[in-house]
Design an enzyme around this catalytic site. Sequence first.
Site, short mmCIF file in Angstrom:
data_model
loop_
_atom_site.label_atom_id
_atom_site.label_comp_id
_atom_site.label_asym_id
_atom_site.label_seq_id
_atom_site.Cartn_x
_atom_site.Cartn_y
_atom_site.Cartn_z
N ASP A 61 40.79 46.83 29.25
CA ASP A 61 41.64 46.29 30.53
C ASP A 61 41.37 47.63 31.29
OD1 ASP A 61 43.62 45.56 32.06
OD2 ASP A 61 45.14 44.99 30.53
N ALA A 85 38.63 41.63 38.40
CA ALA A 85 39.59 41.04 39.21
C ALA A 85 40.01 39.88 38.75
CB ALA A 85 39.42 41.23 40.78
N SER A 87 40.88 36.20 40.42
CA SER A 87 39.92 35.99 41.60
C SER A 87 40.46 34.68 42.22
CB SER A 87 38.32 35.94 41.20
OG SER A 87 38.08 34.88 40.34
N THR A 102 46.55 43.72 37.62
CA THR A 102 45.01 43.80 37.40
C THR A 102 44.42 44.17 38.94
OG1 THR A 102 44.55 42.06 35.66
CG2 THR A 102 42.64 42.74 37.34
N THR A 135 36.74 41.07 49.27
CA THR A 135 36.78 39.76 49.69
C THR A 135 37.06 39.66 51.44
OG1 THR A 135 37.81 37.64 49.79
CG2 THR A 135 38.87 39.34 49.08
N ASP A 136 36.44 38.73 51.91
CA ASP A 136 36.85 38.36 53.48
C ASP A 136 38.24 37.88 53.38
OD1 ASP A 136 36.43 35.89 52.43
OD2 ASP A 136 35.12 35.37 54.01
N GLU A 137 38.77 37.64 52.45
CA GLU A 137 40.14 36.80 52.36
C GLU A 137 41.33 38.11 53.02
OE1 GLU A 137 41.19 33.99 49.65
OE2 GLU A 137 39.00 33.55 49.14
N TYR A 184 46.60 36.42 45.96
CA TYR A 184 45.38 36.98 45.86
C TYR A 184 44.90 38.04 46.84
CZ TYR A 184 40.14 37.29 45.64
OH TYR A 184 38.81 37.48 45.79
N LYS A 188 44.08 42.15 46.96
CA LYS A 188 42.92 42.96 47.16
C LYS A 188 42.88 43.68 48.18
CE LYS A 188 39.27 41.96 45.38
NZ LYS A 188 38.51 42.54 44.40
N ARG A 248 34.77 27.38 55.16
CA ARG A 248 34.30 28.55 54.45
C ARG A 248 32.91 28.73 54.76
NH1 ARG A 248 39.15 28.62 54.07
NH2 ARG A 248 40.49 28.79 52.40
P1 NAD Z 1 35.73 36.18 38.05
O1 NAD Z 1 36.86 35.58 38.10
O2 NAD Z 1 34.58 35.01 37.70
O3 NAD Z 1 35.47 37.32 37.28
C1 NAD Z 1 36.23 38.22 36.86
C2 NAD Z 1 36.05 39.28 35.82
O4 NAD Z 1 36.78 40.15 35.57
C3 NAD Z 1 36.10 38.50 34.50
O5 NAD Z 1 34.91 38.75 33.66
C4 NAD Z 1 37.44 39.06 33.86
O6 NAD Z 1 37.26 38.83 32.31
C5 NAD Z 1 37.39 40.18 34.31
N1 NAD Z 1 38.67 40.78 34.43
C6 NAD Z 1 39.93 40.31 34.92
N2 NAD Z 1 40.76 41.14 34.62
C7 NAD Z 1 40.46 42.08 33.97
C8 NAD Z 1 41.07 43.63 33.77
N3 NAD Z 1 42.42 43.67 33.86
N4 NAD Z 1 40.46 44.52 32.95
C9 NAD Z 1 39.21 44.31 32.79
N5 NAD Z 1 38.27 43.21 33.37
C10 NAD Z 1 38.96 42.19 34.00
O7 NAD Z 1 35.54 36.76 39.71
P2 NAD Z 1 34.15 36.57 40.72
O8 NAD Z 1 34.20 35.37 41.56
O9 NAD Z 1 33.13 37.17 39.82
O10 NAD Z 1 34.53 37.92 41.48
C11 NAD Z 1 34.25 39.28 41.26
C12 NAD Z 1 34.63 40.27 42.23
O11 NAD Z 1 34.30 39.97 43.76
C13 NAD Z 1 36.21 40.08 42.41
O12 NAD Z 1 36.59 41.35 42.85
C14 NAD Z 1 36.49 39.26 43.52
O13 NAD Z 1 37.82 39.53 44.33
C15 NAD Z 1 35.24 39.53 44.49
N6 NAD Z 1 34.80 38.51 45.50
C16 NAD Z 1 34.51 37.17 45.08
C17 NAD Z 1 34.12 36.06 45.88
C18 NAD Z 1 33.96 34.74 45.25
O14 NAD Z 1 33.56 33.93 46.06
N7 NAD Z 1 33.76 34.55 43.88
C19 NAD Z 1 33.91 36.73 47.15
C20 NAD Z 1 34.07 37.78 47.73
C21 NAD Z 1 34.59 38.71 46.70
P1 TYD Z 2 37.92 28.02 46.38
O1 TYD Z 2 36.66 27.73 45.65
O2 TYD Z 2 39.23 28.16 45.54
O3 TYD Z 2 37.74 29.60 47.05
P2 TYD Z 2 38.73 30.03 48.00
O4 TYD Z 2 40.21 29.36 47.86
O5 TYD Z 2 38.65 31.66 47.60
O6 TYD Z 2 38.15 30.07 49.37
O7 TYD Z 2 38.04 27.02 47.44
C1 TYD Z 2 37.21 26.57 48.49
C2 TYD Z 2 38.04 25.85 49.25
O8 TYD Z 2 37.78 24.51 48.74
C3 TYD Z 2 39.41 26.19 49.76
O9 TYD Z 2 39.76 25.85 51.18
C4 TYD Z 2 40.36 25.36 48.95
C5 TYD Z 2 39.41 24.05 48.81
N1 TYD Z 2 39.78 23.37 47.57
C6 TYD Z 2 39.92 22.02 47.46
O10 TYD Z 2 39.98 21.27 48.54
N2 TYD Z 2 39.89 21.58 46.17
C7 TYD Z 2 39.90 21.97 44.98
O11 TYD Z 2 40.12 21.60 44.10
C8 TYD Z 2 39.74 23.47 45.14
C9 TYD Z 2 39.49 24.20 43.79
C10 TYD Z 2 39.39 23.99 46.34
#
Ligand code: NAD
Ligand code: TYD
Length: 378
Positions: A61, A85, A87, A102, A135-137, A184, A188, A248
């Site tokens: 962790d 993270a 996420s 986290t 993230t861009d968020e 979230y 971040k 998005r």
């Molecule tokens: P994910 O939720 O799929 O994976 C997160 C991983 O982190 C998991 O394997 C989980 O087990 C691990 N984790 C969570 N808490 C932990 C802890 N306390 N200690 C150790 N491990 C831990 O996330 P993702 O979508 O692969 O995103 C990865 C990174 O990229 C994140 O930092 C997220 O903010 C960033 N990001 C994601 C997106 C996206 O579209 N998914 C876009 C931009 C940035």
């Molecule tokens: P998501 O995949 O959760 O990513 P993020 O919120 O980080 O952008 O969602 C993508 C977009 O889709 C967001 O505008 C929320 C919308 N959404 C729905 O309309 N229905 C759903 O069930 C989910 C999970 C997301």
Amino acid sequence: MKRNILITGGAGFIGSHVVRLFVNKYPDYRIVNLDKLTYAGNLANLKDIEDKPNYEFVRADIVDIDEMRRIMREYQIDGVIHLAAESHVDRSIKDPFTFARTNVMGTLSLLQAAREYWESLPKKFDGKRFYHISTDEVYGALELTAPEGIESPFTTTASSAEHHHAYGEEFFVETTKYNPHSPYSASKASSDHFVRAYHDTYGMPAIVTNCSNNYGPYQFPEKLIPLFINNIRHRKPLPVYGKGENVRDWLFVEDHARAIDLIFHEGKDAETYNIGGFNEWKNIDIIRVIIRTVDRLLGNPEGYSDELITYVTDRAGHDLRYAIDSRKLQRELGWEPSLQFEEGIERTVRWYLDNQEWMDNITSGDYERYYDEMYKNR
Ligand code: NAD
Ligand code: TYD
């Protein structure tokens, strides 16, 4: 060159693609994948590389600073790529504390453990790098000034022919002021600030990148694209938040992993790079593409699954539009997205349909209960 690289969150969606890329591309590196294996972490994502001699998995962790100290020392880590993270925005609305724990405290523990270990070495920060994935968020939401879409001011070789436009004149650039709205994105943003503070205060060699929405194989089916593919397959409702008008900017996950590789090796210290696909979609439009693609690949008649679209209560504080300007990364390091969106989404849908066992293992048990709870009031 031999290196010991710690990748956190490597059992998650993006992390597993980064681990795979590094393990295969750099046989001389030792890749240590550190993951807590929360609900989102799944070692099945890494089956194809788990026996490689340059790969090791450690379950830990990131909040546990003593464990982080031990791992830094034991593996003599000289580079950290930090993806671990919480996420998912909807989960952060229900449980903000886990996100602070986290994303904020975990990142701080990792920074401090890296700093202590590197400062104890004769060459200190020389040749070291702490790369934080964000993230861009964190930038907040953009206006939707062109509801029908306008010609994008950007060109990339991979921009989608069908959908080459933007939904407003404004884009997130590296200097855009942080303005997070969800727990979230607030967590971040806080972690990004800590990384920069460690650079400015202690001289930690650090880089931050902010990326747009990723899609592709191995994404946990709580996120829009895998959730909807799976629901269409099971003829379950497709919960569209609000009117489905939110925009998005979607990037294929392997293109993000390629950018991470490039920036880790060639990015400049203390810099921020935005990573995005120049590929904006309204949710409802992308949902229609997913429905069309799944129906076609399953041999259903056109329009067969349209009736599954179900408009539900909007997400609280739902950001209207995200759009990344990634020209700095293009200009300075020569990166651009490699895939046309049509090709990326086709590959993605095919992957989920071909890997139903992966999906079924995840969607049974706890997740099923969580999902029912989440949607029972909508
Ligand atoms: P994910 O939720 O799929 O994976 C997160 C991983 O982190 C998991 O394997 C989980 O087990 C691990 N984790 C969570 N808490 C932990 C802890 N306390 N200690 C150790 N491990 C831990 O996330 P993702 O979508 O692969 O995103 C990865 C990174 O990229 C994140 O930092 C997220 O903010 C960033 N990001 C994601 C997106 C996206 O579209 N998914 C876009 C931009 C940035
Ligand atoms: P998501 O995949 O959760 O990513 P993020 O919120 O980080 O952008 O969602 C993508 C977009 O889709 C967001 O505008 C929320 C919308 N959404 C729905 O309309 N229905 C759903 O069930 C989910 C999970 C997301």
